[in-house]
Structures are given as structure tokens and as C-alpha cells.
Write a protein that holds these residues in place. Structure first.
Motif, PDB file in Angstrom:
ATOM      1  N   THR A  88      27.181 -15.064  -0.216  1.00 16.94           N
ATOM      2  CA  THR A  88      26.946 -15.636   1.093  1.00 16.94           C
ATOM      3  C   THR A  88      27.537 -17.031   1.140  1.00 16.94           C
ATOM      4  O   THR A  88      27.916 -17.597   0.115  1.00 16.94           O
ATOM      5  CB  THR A  88      25.444 -15.697   1.407  1.00 16.94           C
ATOM      6  OG1 THR A  88      24.797 -16.492   0.389  1.00 16.94           O
ATOM      7  CG2 THR A  88      24.837 -14.305   1.426  1.00 16.94           C
ATOM      8  N   GLY A  89      27.602 -17.600   2.351  1.00 20.34           N
ATOM      9  CA  GLY A  89      28.096 -18.952   2.506  1.00 20.34           C
ATOM     10  C   GLY A  89      29.510 -19.116   1.980  1.00 20.34           C
ATOM     11  O   GLY A  89      30.317 -18.188   1.981  1.00 20.34           O
ATOM     12  N   TRP A  90      29.792 -20.332   1.519  1.00 13.56           N
ATOM     13  CA  TRP A  90      31.165 -20.630   1.097  1.00 13.56           C
ATOM     14  C   TRP A  90      31.550 -19.918  -0.188  1.00 13.56           C
ATOM     15  O   TRP A  90      32.743 -19.771  -0.481  1.00 13.56           O
ATOM     16  CB  TRP A  90      31.349 -22.137   0.995  1.00 13.56           C
ATOM     17  CG  TRP A  90      31.449 -22.738   2.364  1.00 13.56           C
ATOM     18  CD1 TRP A  90      30.448 -23.314   3.089  1.00 13.56           C
ATOM     19  CD2 TRP A  90      32.608 -22.757   3.201  1.00 13.56           C
ATOM     20  NE1 TRP A  90      30.914 -23.702   4.324  1.00 13.56           N
ATOM     21  CE2 TRP A  90      32.233 -23.376   4.421  1.00 13.56           C
ATOM     22  CE3 TRP A  90      33.917 -22.324   3.034  1.00 13.56           C
ATOM     23  CZ2 TRP A  90      33.138 -23.574   5.470  1.00 13.56           C
ATOM     24  CZ3 TRP A  90      34.823 -22.511   4.078  1.00 13.56           C
ATOM     25  CH2 TRP A  90      34.432 -23.121   5.270  1.00 13.56           C
ATOM     26  N   ALA A 137      35.414 -17.843  -0.962  1.00 14.41           N
ATOM     27  CA  ALA A 137      36.288 -17.766  -2.133  1.00 14.41           C
ATOM     28  C   ALA A 137      36.555 -16.324  -2.542  1.00 14.41           C
ATOM     29  O   ALA A 137      37.673 -15.965  -2.941  1.00 14.41           O
ATOM     30  CB  ALA A 137      35.668 -18.547  -3.292  1.00 14.41           C
ATOM     31  N   GLU A 138      35.550 -15.476  -2.441  1.00 15.91           N
ATOM     32  CA  GLU A 138      35.733 -14.072  -2.798  1.00 15.91           C
ATOM     33  C   GLU A 138      36.662 -13.364  -1.810  1.00 15.91           C
ATOM     34  O   GLU A 138      37.465 -12.505  -2.201  1.00 15.91           O
ATOM     35  CB  GLU A 138      34.389 -13.364  -2.869  1.00 15.91           C
ATOM     36  CG  GLU A 138      33.519 -13.833  -4.025  1.00 15.91           C
ATOM     37  CD  GLU A 138      32.292 -12.961  -4.221  1.00 15.91           C
ATOM     38  OE1 GLU A 138      32.115 -11.992  -3.445  1.00 15.91           O
ATOM     39  OE2 GLU A 138      31.504 -13.246  -5.138  1.00 15.91           O
ATOM     40  N   HIS A 161      31.261 -13.311   9.118  1.00 19.65           N
ATOM     41  CA  HIS A 161      31.894 -13.928   7.957  1.00 19.65           C
ATOM     42  C   HIS A 161      33.258 -14.508   8.314  1.00 19.65           C
ATOM     43  O   HIS A 161      34.305 -14.011   7.907  1.00 19.65           O
ATOM     44  CB  HIS A 161      31.999 -12.938   6.792  1.00 19.65           C
ATOM     45  CG  HIS A 161      30.690 -12.327   6.399  1.00 19.65           C
ATOM     46  ND1 HIS A 161      29.615 -13.087   5.992  1.00 19.65           N
ATOM     47  CD2 HIS A 161      30.276 -11.033   6.382  1.00 19.65           C
ATOM     48  CE1 HIS A 161      28.590 -12.278   5.722  1.00 19.65           C
ATOM     49  NE2 HIS A 161      28.972 -11.040   5.958  1.00 19.65           N
ATOM     50  N   VAL A 162      33.212 -15.604   9.092  1.00 20.98           N
ATOM     51  CA  VAL A 162      34.399 -16.358   9.466  1.00 20.98           C
ATOM     52  C   VAL A 162      34.281 -17.749   8.853  1.00 20.98           C
ATOM     53  O   VAL A 162      33.237 -18.408   8.991  1.00 20.98           O
ATOM     54  CB  VAL A 162      34.538 -16.455  11.001  1.00 20.98           C
ATOM     55  CG1 VAL A 162      35.728 -17.331  11.379  1.00 20.98           C
ATOM     56  CG2 VAL A 162      34.690 -15.064  11.617  1.00 20.98           C
ATOM     57  N   TYR A 163      35.347 -18.203   8.212  1.00 24.03           N
ATOM     58  CA  TYR A 163      35.352 -19.490   7.521  1.00 24.03           C
ATOM     59  C   TYR A 163      36.553 -20.306   7.978  1.00 24.03           C
ATOM     60  O   TYR A 163      37.683 -19.828   7.953  1.00 24.03           O
ATOM     61  CB  TYR A 163      35.404 -19.283   6.005  1.00 24.03           C
ATOM     62  CG  TYR A 163      34.197 -18.544   5.476  1.00 24.03           C
ATOM     63  CD1 TYR A 163      33.075 -19.241   5.062  1.00 24.03           C
ATOM     64  CD2 TYR A 163      34.176 -17.154   5.436  1.00 24.03           C
ATOM     65  CE1 TYR A 163      31.951 -18.569   4.603  1.00 24.03           C
ATOM     66  CE2 TYR A 163      33.058 -16.468   4.981  1.00 24.03           C
ATOM     67  CZ  TYR A 163      31.951 -17.184   4.572  1.00 24.03           C
ATOM     68  OH  TYR A 163      30.831 -16.512   4.127  1.00 24.03           O
ATOM     69  N   VAL A 164      36.289 -21.550   8.397  1.00 23.33           N
ATOM     70  CA  VAL A 164      37.325 -22.455   8.861  1.00 23.33           C
ATOM     71  C   VAL A 164      37.204 -23.744   8.063  1.00 23.33           C
ATOM     72  O   VAL A 164      36.122 -24.352   8.031  1.00 23.33           O
ATOM     73  CB  VAL A 164      37.172 -22.762  10.371  1.00 23.33           C
ATOM     74  CG1 VAL A 164      38.275 -23.706  10.843  1.00 23.33           C
ATOM     75  CG2 VAL A 164      37.176 -21.470  11.192  1.00 23.33           C
ATOM     76  N   GLU A 165      38.299 -24.185   7.437  1.00 24.21           N
ATOM     77  CA  GLU A 165      38.220 -25.427   6.671  1.00 24.21           C
ATOM     78  C   GLU A 165      39.560 -26.156   6.637  1.00 24.21           C
ATOM     79  O   GLU A 165      40.630 -25.561   6.748  1.00 24.21           O
ATOM     80  CB  GLU A 165      37.726 -25.165   5.246  1.00 24.21           C
ATOM     81  CG  GLU A 165      38.635 -24.331   4.383  1.00 24.21           C
ATOM     82  CD  GLU A 165      38.117 -24.203   2.947  1.00 24.21           C
ATOM     83  OE1 GLU A 165      37.315 -25.062   2.523  1.00 24.21           O
ATOM     84  OE2 GLU A 165      38.528 -23.256   2.264  1.00 24.21           O
ATOM     85  N   ILE A 214      29.250 -17.780  10.718  1.00 27.90           N
ATOM     86  CA  ILE A 214      30.474 -18.492  11.092  1.00 27.90           C
ATOM     87  C   ILE A 214      30.338 -19.914  10.568  1.00 27.90           C
ATOM     88  O   ILE A 214      29.415 -20.641  10.951  1.00 27.90           O
ATOM     89  CB  ILE A 214      30.653 -18.467  12.622  1.00 27.90           C
ATOM     90  CG1 ILE A 214      30.783 -17.006  13.103  1.00 27.90           C
ATOM     91  CG2 ILE A 214      31.865 -19.292  13.041  1.00 27.90           C
ATOM     92  CD1 ILE A 214      30.452 -16.812  14.556  1.00 27.90           C
ATOM     93  N   HIS A 215      31.246 -20.305   9.687  1.00 32.11           N
ATOM     94  CA  HIS A 215      31.094 -21.561   8.953  1.00 32.11           C
ATOM     95  C   HIS A 215      32.370 -22.402   9.069  1.00 32.11           C
ATOM     96  O   HIS A 215      33.476 -21.902   8.844  1.00 32.11           O
ATOM     97  CB  HIS A 215      30.781 -21.278   7.491  1.00 32.11           C
ATOM     98  CG  HIS A 215      29.570 -20.415   7.299  1.00 32.11           C
ATOM     99  ND1 HIS A 215      28.296 -20.844   7.602  1.00 32.11           N
ATOM    100  CD2 HIS A 215      29.432 -19.136   6.870  1.00 32.11           C
ATOM    101  CE1 HIS A 215      27.422 -19.875   7.351  1.00 32.11           C
ATOM    102  NE2 HIS A 215      28.089 -18.820   6.913  1.00 32.11           N
ATOM    103  N   VAL A 216      32.176 -23.683   9.399  1.00 31.65           N
ATOM    104  CA  VAL A 216      33.286 -24.612   9.620  1.00 31.65           C
ATOM    105  C   VAL A 216      33.011 -25.871   8.815  1.00 31.65           C
ATOM    106  O   VAL A 216      31.899 -26.408   8.859  1.00 31.65           O
ATOM    107  CB  VAL A 216      33.408 -24.960  11.125  1.00 31.65           C
ATOM    108  CG1 VAL A 216      34.562 -25.926  11.358  1.00 31.65           C
ATOM    109  CG2 VAL A 216      33.581 -23.692  11.971  1.00 31.65           C
TER     110      VAL A 216
END
Length: 469
Positions: free
Chosen positions: A33-35, A39-40, A338-342, A370-372
Motif C-alpha cells: 500500500t501507499g508509496w 515502487a512495486e 492506485h495512482v501515484y504522482v511525484e 490517489i497519492h501526490v
């Protein structure tokens, strides 16, 4: 196509228990979960495997003079390379005039520096119709300018230019807006758009949703449909008729180092729709609509297909003009997770919202996880974070959307009317929204928070002062 997640596959075993064989379901490890999950996801995405064999378009009669129609020559080169097991189809420097190009498995369409593929503005060059998706609804319509259906290992690479030649004379006026060249009496998409949406709601078989020929529904620029192992890298895209990069029902997609510069109507930059495992990185977006828009189908037709967009990573991108920087919706009936923006920068004079989530009670859908983080915004004309469940039809429908688990961390902004604009619906509240270590300057109209549960602000500074929900 099976769009099941590539991660966390289950192994089914049997064992003897009290004299009988019972299934035992084992997970190698619990889902991340999370960040850590981010990576996975990145580790699981890989470029397509293209054989090291070059086929030149000039060997099949293509002439790069900007006047000779090279469509047939390009297609012969693609087909010959595919039939020989695949490889790079190389486009040398020059100006190459083409209609629709159909890519096939194990093919990399490679544009050398100084090569421009200039696409015809004659709609007849994009017939016969193909299966496509238009604003979240399947139909038979004009072929996208570059199209692949049901292929594996497909790529567009190089330092060249893809020019759709759309302007206020060609393609764009069909949107019906005078700003883009439409005048009274000219064809426009209004009737065809309404007809298509009605067909989707009535569940008319897709093969009977025949458009093309006399249609005014503009084709997307690049569309890979039900493909696996996709790469678009290095090229520059200009003057698209409609959406620029549109993978649909694809798995394992990389969009890397692409420059998108197109200011027409609905000129979204990259719109992954109902896709699994997507990496968008090191791209520049300067668009007439949303820079990146994640989608999963519209209304009844989106629910019929029922495939979410999931496991999407966006990083190290520069986002300039557009309606939204990173947008989720509004065609989102299949859901997203599960969307990741960085590590992105938004440096535009004309950008609406930085992070924008939009749905309504006709679209529905579950939008979650959804994580930014580490996003720097110069200014936006609306809000840094917008969650709008009142979009278009608003509450006038039976499909209440779910939006939950959205986090922004270390996001900075130089100016915006609103810091956040969060608007759920009665009975469909937005929930579990977290802002942490964010610094928003020059916020002139404060925050809007309606129908929201569990909003957390941890070390959030707005106009120099720490704020709480």
C-alpha cells in the motif's frame, strides 16, 4: 484481453485436511500500500521486446518531400517487418505525408531526428472505420492517426515529429466552438455525440454504432487498443485532431520523454483509459485541455466494460497550459485506483486546477488510493486540489461516485484563488483526504469544503499561516 493486475497473483494449492482435499489460497506477501506499492508498480513495468532488425520506409517507396502520399509505403514496411518477426521501421529525416497507420506486434515505428510525419486532414484517409472509444463510449469510427488493436510489443520512438495538421480549418471546427473555426452552417459534432451517447445508454451492440464517413467525431492521434507492452518515447506531437495519446484497455504502458504541444479543443495530452500498469515520465505537456486525464469509460458503456484504470505512476513531468494538470475523470464509470504522482512541475500561465478529480451521479465509479507528493505549482486559475462530484449532471443520477484516500504531500503553489475545492454529494461524501507539509501562497478566496468526511491537514501553510480543517 485479460487486464488483471500484474502484482499479487494468488497461488492455489491443495492439502489433505481430515481426509479430504481442500483448497488453500496463499499469498507470497500481502499487497503493498501507499508509496511502497508505487515502487512495486514501476518494477513490474518493462519496455516491449522489439527485435534488432531495421526496415526502412524508403525501401518500400516512401518519398519524404511533403507532397507524396506515403501511407501505402509506410504500411507495406510495417507489414513486411511484422511478417518477418518484427523490428524497427525507420523513418529518416524528411517530410512524410500519411493517412492512418496501423501498427502491429513487435514493431517500433522509429522517427529519426529531422523526420516529420505529416498527417492528412482528409477524413477519407481514416476509413474504413475501426473499433475505437470516443469520450468513454465504444463505436466504429474514423481510425486514429496511428492505431493498433490487440497487439503485443508495439512502440513509437525517436526524436522526430508527429504533426496532425489540425487547425481552425481542419478537424477542430467540428467541436462546434467559434473559437476553433466553427461558423453557422458548418458541420459539427453535436448530433453525432448525442447519438453515440444514446447508443451507449441503450446498450446498442458496438458493431451497430457505425460512424465514420459522414461522422463529425474527431479521431484521437495515437490510440493503442487492447494492446500489451506499449512504448511511446522521445517524439514530439503537434496539432492533434482530438486526444493526443490514448491507450485503451492496455497493460504495461510506458510514455516517456514525449513533448505534447497542441492547443485545440479536447487536445488532452495523455489519457490512459481502463489501463493497468502505466508509467508516464519525463514528458512535457502544453495542451488545449487536460495535460493528463485518467479515464475508465462513460456511464452505462463504461459500466458494461467495467475495467478500472489502475497502477499508474506519473513522475518527473513538466505540465504547462491546460484545463487540469493531473485529472481523473470525468469518464470514470469503471473506477480508478492506485495512482501515484511525484516530482512534477506545473509552470503555466493558463492552467486550471493542478490535481482535479471529477465525476457525478450519472458517471459513478469508485476512485481511491490517489497519492501526490513533491509537486511544485507556479499558479493555477482555480484550485490546487479540486474534487468535484457535481460535474455536469451533478447529483441527478442513481450512481453515487465514491472518492476516498487522496493524499497530497510536500505540494507547493505560488498562487490560486482556492487552496482546495472539495465538493462531494449528499450521500456520496468525499472521504479520507490528507494534506501534509504543503505550502500554498497567494490564495485569494480561501477553501471550499462541502460533503467531506475525515479531512486532515498536517503542517499545511496557506498564505503564511498554519491551517486546520
Amino acid at each position: 484481453m485479460n487486464c488483471a493486475p500484474l502484482l499479487s497473483r494468488r497461488l492455489v494449492l491443495t492439502t489433505a485436511v481430515a481426509g479430504s482435499a481442500l483448497p488453500v489460497r496463499c499469498l507470497a506477501s500481502p499487497p503493498a500500500t501507499g508509496w511502497r506499492r508505487c515502487a512495486e508498480i514501476v518494477a513490474a513495468i518493462h519496455p516491449p521486446q522489439i527485435p534488432s532488425r531495421d526496415t526502412g520506409v524508403t525501401d518500400f517507396g516512401a518519398v519524404g518531400d511533403g507532397q507524396t502520399d506515403c501511407t501505402a509505403a509506410f504500411q507495406r514496411a510495417i507489414d513486411a517487418s511484422h511478417n518477418a518477426g518484427g523490428g524497427r521501421v525507420t523513418v529518416p529525416p524528411g517530410h512524410w505525408l500519411c493517412g492512418a497507420l496501423i501498427l502491429k506486434s513487435n514493431i517500433d515505428l522509429h522517427l529519426a531526428k529531422g523526420a516529420t510525419i505529416s498527417f492528412s486532414t482528409d477524413p477519407a484517409k481514416y476509413l474504413p472505420p475501426v473499433l475505437t472509444r470516443w469520450e468513454g463510449v465504444e463505436l466504429m469510427n474514423y481510425a486514429p492517426l496511428i492505431y493498433a488493436f490487440g497487439q503485443t510489443n508495439v512502440a513509437i520512438t525517436g526524436e522526430g515529429v508527429l504533426d496532425g495538421n489540425a487547425d481552425n480549418t481542419h478537424w477542430w471546427p467540428w467541436c462546434s466552438a467559434p473559437k476553433f473555426g466553427w461558423t453557422e452552417g458548418r458541420p459539427n459534432q453535436i448530433a453525432d455525440r448525442a447519438k453515440l451517447f444514446a447508443m451507449g445508454e441503450a446498450n446498442i451492440p458496438v458493431v451497430q454504432r457505425g460512424f465514420g464517413a459522414a461522422s463529425t467525431l474527431r479521431p484521437p492521434f495515437i490510440q493503442f487498443y487492447r494492446c500489451r507492452n506499449v512504448l511511446i518515447e522521445g517524439v514530439t506531437i503537434r496539432r492533434a485532431p482530438f486526444w493526443q495519446i490514448h491507450p485503451v484497455l492496455c497493460a504495461n504502458v510506458i510514455v516517456r520523454g514525449v513533448t505534447m504541444s497542441s492547443y485545440g479543443p479536447n487536445n488532452d495530452g495523455c489519457d490512459p483509459e481502463s489501463c493497468d500498469h502505466v508509467l508516464i515520465e519525463n514528458c512535457t505537456f502544453d495542451t488545449g485541455d487536460d495535460c493528463i486525464a485518467i479515464k475508465s469509460g462513460r456511464n452505462a458503456d463504461g459500466r458494461r466494460i467495467g475495467v478500472p484504470s489502475q497502477n499508474i505512476v506519473i513522475r518527473n513531468c513538466l505540465l504547462k497550459n491546460g484545463h487540469g494538470g493531473i485529472t481523473i475523470g470525468s469518464e470514470i464509470s469503471g473506477g480508478v485506483k492506485h495512482v501515484y504522482v511525484e516530482n512534477c512541475r506545473m509552470e503555466a500561465a493558463d492552467l486550471g486546477s493542478a490535481i482535479r478529480i471529477k465525476s457525478n451521479a450519472v458517471r459513478g465509479g469508485t476512485l481511491e488510493h490517489i497519492h501526490v507528493r513533491d509537486v511544485a505549482i507556479a499558479r493555477v486559475s482555480h484550485a490546487v486540489l479540486t474534487i468535484d462530484l457535481n460535474y455536469e449532471e451533478g447529483a441527478n443520477g442513481p450512481f453515487r461516485p465514491v472518492v476516498r484516500d487522496v493524499t497530497l504531500e510536500r505540494v507547493t503553489s505560488g498562487a490560486s484563488p482556492n487552496g482546495i475545492d472539495l465538493q462531494g454529494l449528499p450521500g456520496a461524501e468525499v472521504s479520507d483526504i490528507v494534506l501534509k507539509d504543503c505550502d500554498l501562497k497567494n490564495v485569494t478566496a480561501g477553501n471550499i469544503v462541502r460533503n467531506v468526511r475525515r479531512l486532515t491537514m498536517d503542517n499545511v501553510i496557506i498564505n503564511g499561516a498554519r491551517v486546520t480543517p
